[in-house]
Write a protein that holds these residues in place. Sequence first.
Motif, PDB file in Angstrom:
ATOM      1  N   THR A   1      20.899 -74.972  -3.705  1.00 30.61           N
ATOM      2  CA  THR A   1      21.689 -73.920  -3.048  1.00 30.61           C
ATOM      3  C   THR A   1      23.158 -74.284  -3.140  1.00 30.61           C
ATOM      4  OG1 THR A   1      19.859 -73.426  -1.567  1.00 30.61           O
ATOM      5  CG2 THR A   1      22.040 -72.703  -0.859  1.00 30.61           C
TER       6      THR A   1
ATOM      7  N   HIS B   1      23.863 -68.730  -2.281  1.00 25.60           N
ATOM      8  CA  HIS B   1      22.802 -68.418  -3.243  1.00 25.60           C
ATOM      9  C   HIS B   1      22.050 -69.674  -3.678  1.00 25.60           C
ATOM     10  CE1 HIS B   1      24.314 -64.303  -3.685  1.00 25.60           C
ATOM     11  NE2 HIS B   1      25.495 -64.865  -3.504  1.00 25.60           N
ATOM     12  N   THR B   2      20.782 -69.453  -4.037  1.00 23.62           N
ATOM     13  CA  THR B   2      19.940 -70.558  -4.520  1.00 23.62           C
ATOM     14  C   THR B   2      19.630 -70.300  -5.988  1.00 23.62           C
ATOM     15  OG1 THR B   2      19.046 -70.924  -2.331  1.00 23.62           O
ATOM     16  CG2 THR B   2      17.736 -71.754  -4.175  1.00 23.62           C
TER      17      THR B   2
END
Length: 326
Positions: free
Chosen positions: A30, A34-35
Motif C-alpha cells: 500500500t 491505494h494498494t
Amino acid sequence: MDTVFDYEDIQLVPAKCIVDSRAECDTSVTLGKHTFKLPVVPANMQTIIDASLAQKLAANGYFYIMHRFHPETREQFIRDMHEQQLIASISVGVKEDEYAFVEDLAAKNVVPDYITIDIAHGHSNAVIAMIQHIKKHLPESFVIAGNVGTPEAVRELENAGADATKVGIGPGKVCITKIKTGFGTGGWQLAALRWCAKAAQKPIIADGGIRTHGDIAKSVRFGASMVMIGSLFAGHDESPGETVEVDGVLMKEYFGSASEFQKGERKNVEGKKMYMPYKGKIIDTLIEMEQDLQSSISYAGGRDLEAIRKVDYVVVKNSIFNGDRY
Ligand SMILES: NC(=O)C1=CN([C@@H]2O[C@H](COP(=O)(O)OP(=O)(O)OC[C@H]3O[C@@H](n4cnc5c(N)ncnc54)[C@H](OP(=O)(O)O)[C@@H]3O)[C@@H](O)[C@H]2O)C=CC1
Ligand SMILES: Nc1nc2c(ncn2[C@@H]2O[C@H](COP(=O)(O)O)[C@@H](O)[C@H]2O)c(=O)[nH]1
C-alpha cells in the motif's frame, strides 16, 4: 556510516517456511490510498513508460509513474485515466512553468492521485519549494520527492511535506553521473538505502541499480516500500523505446533522462543510451517478478512483504554469481 555494500554483495538468510505453496505469499503493497500487486514501479523515463503502458499497468493493479517529458499532455492524461476510474500518477520538474501547471490543475479541479518531483539532485531548495507548492494547491495528491542519497535529505524533504522520498543518485544502468561528477550512490546503493531508511518516517522508493529480481527482496529488506526499475523493464513489446535489429537480434533502445537523446542537446549530459535485448510482453516479466518475490517471502518464513524486512543477511563481497556472470 559503517561498511558499504551493494546488491551483489548481500545474501538474505532463509528462515523456516510457514506456507504450503508460494502462491499463498502476498506481494501487495500500500502506498498512500491505494494498494498495488507489487512493490515495483517502472522508471518514469521516456523509453520505459508511455500513456498506453500506464493505462495497462493501472488497469491490472500495478503502480506506475508517467514521465514529464511531454508536459503539454499531462492534464488530458489525468482526465483520461480518471475517466477510466484509474489512478493518475504524473511527474513534474521544478522550473517556473511547473508552478503554473500545478496551480492550473488546482483551478480546474484536475487532481492527480500521485505527483513525483523528478529531479537529479533532489536535496535542494527548488524541490522543497515545489513540495510546498503542491501541498498548498493540491493537498490531496500524494507527493513523491527525489532523488536523494542521504538521511539528511530524506528528513528535509519529509519535513517539507513529501509523502515519500526516492533514494538513488547515480546507480542507474544508463547513468553516467558518477563518472561525470564523482558523486552518487552507484556501487553502494543498497547501503545508501539502509542509511536513508533508518532516518525515514515515511515510505522510501529505492531507485536504480536493480539488476535481478532478487534485488527487489533485498531492497525491501533494507527499507524500501517500493522499488523503481528502468533497465529490467526496457526492451518489452510495450516499451516505448525504438526497436532495432542488430546482427539479426531484436533490440530496443533505453536512454537516460539526462542523456543528449532526451535533452536534444549536449548540455549537462549525465546519461547515455544503450540497446536492450527484446524481452516479449511486459506482463510475463511482471508475473515472473511476482512469483520470484512470493518465493522470497517463503524463504523469509512469512506470508507477506513484512517477513522480508526482518530476515538476517550476510555480506559476501561479489558473491551472488559465484564468480560467474550470465
Ligand atoms: N537518479 C539519478 O541519479 C539521476 C537522474 N537524472 C534524471 O535526469 C532528468 C533530468 O534531471 P535534472 O537535470 O535535474 O532536471 P531538469 O533538466 O529539469 O533540471 C531541473 C532544474 O534543476 C537545475 N539543476 C539540475 N541539476 C542541478 C544541480 N546538480 N545543481 C543545481 N541545479 C541543478 C536545472 O538547472 P541547470 O540545468 O541550469 O543546472 C533546472 O533548473 C530527470 O528525469 C532525472 O531523474 C539525472 C541525473 C541523475
Ligand atoms: N544519472 C542518471 N540517472 C538516470 C538517468 N535517467 C534515469 N536515471 C535514473 O536511473 C533509474 C533507472 O535505473 P536502472 O538501473 O533500473 O536502469 C531511473 O529511475 C532514474 O532514477 C540519467 O540520464 N542519468
